[in-house]
Design a protein around this motif. Structure first.
Motif, mmCIF file in Angstrom:
data_model
loop_
_atom_site.group_PDB
_atom_site.id
_atom_site.type_symbol
_atom_site.label_atom_id
_atom_site.label_comp_id
_atom_site.label_asym_id
_atom_site.label_seq_id
_atom_site.Cartn_x
_atom_site.Cartn_y
_atom_site.Cartn_z
ATOM 1 N N ASP A 16 67.170 2.040 49.601
ATOM 2 C CA ASP A 16 68.312 1.257 50.096
ATOM 3 C C ASP A 16 69.321 1.082 48.956
ATOM 4 O OD1 ASP A 16 69.960 -0.170 51.769
ATOM 5 O OD2 ASP A 16 68.933 -2.086 51.431
ATOM 6 N N ALA A 17 69.694 2.221 48.364
ATOM 7 C CA ALA A 17 70.472 2.198 47.120
ATOM 8 C C ALA A 17 71.774 2.971 47.251
ATOM 9 C CB ALA A 17 69.643 2.785 45.981
ATOM 10 N N ARG A 18 72.737 2.589 46.424
ATOM 11 C CA ARG A 18 73.970 3.341 46.236
ATOM 12 C C ARG A 18 73.732 4.396 45.162
ATOM 13 N NH1 ARG A 18 73.111 -1.056 48.738
ATOM 14 N NH2 ARG A 18 72.775 -2.013 46.726
ATOM 15 N N PHE A 19 74.448 5.508 45.238
ATOM 16 C CA PHE A 19 74.188 6.655 44.381
ATOM 17 C C PHE A 19 75.277 6.790 43.326
ATOM 18 C CE2 PHE A 19 73.777 11.554 44.205
ATOM 19 C CZ PHE A 19 72.808 11.476 43.229
ATOM 20 N N VAL A 20 74.855 6.971 42.056
ATOM 21 C CA VAL A 20 75.756 7.228 40.930
ATOM 22 C C VAL A 20 75.169 8.401 40.152
ATOM 23 C CG1 VAL A 20 76.763 6.309 38.807
ATOM 24 C CG2 VAL A 20 76.461 4.806 40.796
ATOM 25 N N ALA A 21 75.993 9.388 39.819
ATOM 26 C CA ALA A 21 75.464 10.596 39.187
ATOM 27 C C ALA A 21 76.360 11.053 38.041
ATOM 28 C CB ALA A 21 75.322 11.725 40.212
ATOM 29 N N LEU A 22 75.729 11.709 37.074
ATOM 30 C CA LEU A 22 76.424 12.340 35.951
ATOM 31 C C LEU A 22 76.682 13.801 36.284
ATOM 32 C CD1 LEU A 22 77.393 12.531 32.954
ATOM 33 C CD2 LEU A 22 75.003 12.968 32.348
ATOM 34 N N VAL A 23 77.919 14.246 36.092
ATOM 35 C CA VAL A 23 78.287 15.646 36.308
ATOM 36 C C VAL A 23 78.473 16.298 34.941
ATOM 37 C CG1 VAL A 23 79.942 17.229 37.358
ATOM 38 C CG2 VAL A 23 79.411 15.048 38.479
ATOM 39 N N HIS A 24 77.703 17.355 34.685
ATOM 40 C CA HIS A 24 77.756 18.034 33.391
ATOM 41 C C HIS A 24 78.877 19.062 33.318
ATOM 42 C CE1 HIS A 24 73.899 16.470 31.739
ATOM 43 N NE2 HIS A 24 73.639 16.290 33.017
ATOM 44 N N ASP A 25 79.119 19.778 34.400
ATOM 45 C CA ASP A 25 80.205 20.762 34.421
ATOM 46 C C ASP A 25 80.286 21.370 35.810
ATOM 47 O OD1 ASP A 25 78.620 23.357 34.588
ATOM 48 O OD2 ASP A 25 77.852 22.612 32.682
ATOM 49 N N LEU A 26 81.362 22.127 36.037
ATOM 50 C CA LEU A 26 81.526 22.915 37.266
ATOM 51 C C LEU A 26 81.650 24.399 36.927
ATOM 52 C CD1 LEU A 26 82.639 19.929 38.043
ATOM 53 C CD2 LEU A 26 83.543 21.108 40.046
ATOM 54 N N ILE A 27 81.063 24.796 35.817
ATOM 55 C CA ILE A 27 81.207 26.162 35.326
ATOM 56 C C ILE A 27 80.708 27.201 36.325
ATOM 57 C CG2 ILE A 27 80.412 27.779 33.538
ATOM 58 C CD1 ILE A 27 80.593 25.384 31.562
ATOM 59 N N PRO A 28 79.553 27.014 36.980
ATOM 60 C CA PRO A 28 79.128 28.049 37.937
ATOM 61 C C PRO A 28 80.111 28.271 39.075
ATOM 62 C CG PRO A 28 77.295 26.595 37.392
ATOM 63 C CD PRO A 28 78.540 25.956 36.836
ATOM 64 N N ILE A 29 80.911 27.241 39.412
ATOM 65 C CA ILE A 29 81.906 27.373 40.480
ATOM 66 C C ILE A 29 83.184 27.998 39.950
ATOM 67 C CG2 ILE A 29 83.311 26.086 42.140
ATOM 68 C CD1 ILE A 29 81.065 23.958 42.157
ATOM 69 N N TYR B 46 79.561 33.954 35.015
ATOM 70 C CA TYR B 46 78.659 33.537 33.950
ATOM 71 C C TYR B 46 77.381 32.886 34.480
ATOM 72 C CZ TYR B 46 82.812 34.188 31.040
ATOM 73 O OH TYR B 46 83.904 34.706 30.412
ATOM 74 N N ALA B 47 77.275 32.737 35.801
ATOM 75 C CA ALA B 47 76.129 32.044 36.387
ATOM 76 C C ALA B 47 75.090 33.056 36.872
ATOM 77 C CB ALA B 47 76.592 31.174 37.550
ATOM 78 N N ARG B 48 73.926 32.539 37.243
ATOM 79 C CA ARG B 48 72.931 33.358 37.910
ATOM 80 C C ARG B 48 73.509 33.850 39.235
ATOM 81 N NH1 ARG B 48 67.798 32.127 35.508
ATOM 82 N NH2 ARG B 48 67.877 30.213 34.251
ATOM 83 N N PRO B 49 72.911 34.887 39.849
ATOM 84 C CA PRO B 49 73.487 35.431 41.091
ATOM 85 C C PRO B 49 73.740 34.398 42.176
ATOM 86 C CG PRO B 49 71.835 36.930 40.231
ATOM 87 C CD PRO B 49 71.801 35.710 39.349
ATOM 88 N N ASP B 50 72.868 33.392 42.310
ATOM 89 C CA ASP B 50 73.062 32.357 43.330
ATOM 90 C C ASP B 50 73.640 31.075 42.746
ATOM 91 O OD1 ASP B 50 70.894 31.563 41.823
ATOM 92 O OD2 ASP B 50 69.739 30.820 43.540
ATOM 93 N N GLY B 51 74.087 31.127 41.497
ATOM 94 C CA GLY B 51 74.486 29.913 40.809
ATOM 95 C C GLY B 51 75.693 29.221 41.407
ATOM 96 N N ALA B 52 76.719 29.990 41.800
ATOM 97 C CA ALA B 52 77.935 29.374 42.326
ATOM 98 C C ALA B 52 77.652 28.657 43.639
ATOM 99 C CB ALA B 52 79.021 30.427 42.510
#
Length: 420
Positions: free
Chosen positions: A147-160, A165-171
């Motif tokens: 029953d919680a609200r969500f807060v997250a750290l984003v490291h990067d959007l490099i695969p997108i 530079y990403a793995r074949p399914d990375g993006a």
């Protein structure tokens, strides 16, 4: 007992707000002797929150068998101690011993039932790794259970942004992670302004409107006392997983060119520190088959933090010719060791190092050769000037980072957006 700093930081949370910190990533890495950067971040979140907001903090995880639940604090603290000791010393136990130790750890940290929140309590589920974020239903199930609200750290959007530079399914996988965070999170922490700008571009038009705050990753000085590996002076260090965006291929070709044009006697040495990653056939071919660079390029993996610290402190400079970065922890780690940095001219790396490093285009091979040779000299003017700039550098701190996280949670709580 809560320290003065901890008491001040804990007061940033409104009364009734609690944090549940996800440790799924660290639990998934119990059979890995050495950490990735994301592993280090999740562990330091646990350590710093234990210092700054202990009475408001709980731990939870999806364990490697897929079960979710709360984790007992005493077992978590023991797990953190053992994990840090392994990273610092890396005794490289035999595989059967490591499996036995992992089994004991996972038994102690078996998920427990989630208690019902007390009256007036608002829970915030905090996640510092991308673990399971590609599976929105699993994240939704955790949030419902708490029953919680969500807060997250984003490291990067490099695969997108740089799918090459990403793995074949990375993006595709990272798109799902970002959609999960955009759709479910009430707040997102970006590790740099560069990452925040990428997040805002991705979320534009989606209807998602989480609060976004920038909090640079902190950095701690690597421990001393490690035995320096056998490598001739002068030498340089590159510290990262061997993968395409880190641009190891540029450095290997730079070293080949220096050996061919300057001769082996005048060419410095290069220490490549990091495990072999993916899509790096050309780099591996050069490391294994190029006789021109053998004897000058030294590859190390699985080194303890103490040994990495010893390598950095005796190096002429850290080299970081990356094509893309979310922040650049090796830059701050090197500067904290008193080691100069020569790195790519990227916005994220300028945030990490400020005005201290020397910045070079990651495609400008001749300029990299010039800088490396300048820094190799005993009386290097550019190196001495960087050391002078380093004296005025203030490193980002983990306490400052976590205080920004706590302020974000407070802002969400006070905004009235307290729906789970």
């Amino acid at each position: 007992m809560l320290t003065t700093a901890g008491a001040a930081s804990s007061s940033l949370l409104p009364a009734g707000a609690e944090i549940i910190l996800d440790l799924s990533r660290l639990l998934s890495r119990v059979l890995h002797p050495m950490p990735t950067g994301i592993d280090r971040v999740e562990l330091v979140y646990a350590r710093t929150l234990l210092e700054l907001a202990p009475e408001r903090l709980h731990f939870a995880a999806v364990n490697p068998f897929g079960f979710y639940g709360r984790l007992p604090r005493a077992a978590v603290v023991r797990f953190l101690d053992e994990t840090e000791a392994r990273w610092a010393h890396q005794t490289a136990p035999a595989r059967p011993a490591m499996i036995a130790a992992a089994a004991r750890t996972l038994t102690r940290l078996r998920p427990r039932r989630v208690p019902q929140p007390a009256s007036g309590v608002r829970r915030y589920y905090l996640q510092a790794s991308p673990h399971h974020l590609h599976d929105a239903r699993r994240v939704e199930a955790k949030l419902r259970a708490e029953d919680a609200r969500f807060v997250a750290l984003v490291h990067d959007l490099i695969p997108i942004e740089y799918p090459e530079y990403a793995r074949p399914d990375g993006a595709e996988k990272h798109v799902r992670r970002m959609r999960t965070m955009g759709g479910l999170a009430r707040g997102l922490i970006a590790n740099s302004a560069a990452t925040a700008e990428s997040m805002e571009r991705f979320l534009a038009g989606s209807g998602a409107a989480p609060l976004i705050r920038v909090a640079h990753l902190g950095s701690d000085a690597l421990p001393g006392g490690g035995a320096l590996p056998s490598i001739p002076q002068p030498y340089f260090v590159v510290l990262s997983t061997i993968e395409p965006r880190k641009n190891h291929l540029l450095l290997l070709n730079v070293w080949r060119r220096m050996i061919e044009t300057l001769g082996p006697e005048r060419t410095p040495h290069l220490a490549i520190v990091g495990r072999r990653g993916w899509e790096n056939e050309n780099v591996i071919d050069m490391l294994e088959r190029s006789t021109a660079i053998q004897g000058h390029v030294h590859e190390f993996s699985g080194l303890s933090d103490r040994v990495v610290g010893a390598l950095l402190r005796s190096a002429r400079a850290l080299l970081c010719p990356s094509f893309a970065e979310g922040f650049g922890m090796p830059v701050t780690e090197a500067l904290l060791c008193g080691t100069p940095v020569i790195c790519s001219d990227l916005p994220a790396l300028r945030e990490a190092g400020g005005s201290v490093p020397d910045f070079i285009d990651p495609l400008d091979g001749p300029e990299w050769i010039r800088a490396i040779m300048d820094y190799s000299a005993n009386d290097s003017g550019p190196r001495e000037r960087q050391i002078e700039r380093l004296a005025g550098w203030t490193p980002p701190s983990w306490q400052g980072h976590i205080e920004t996280v706590l302020k974000l949670i407070a802002d969400i709580d006070l905004s009235g957006d307290a729906r789970a």
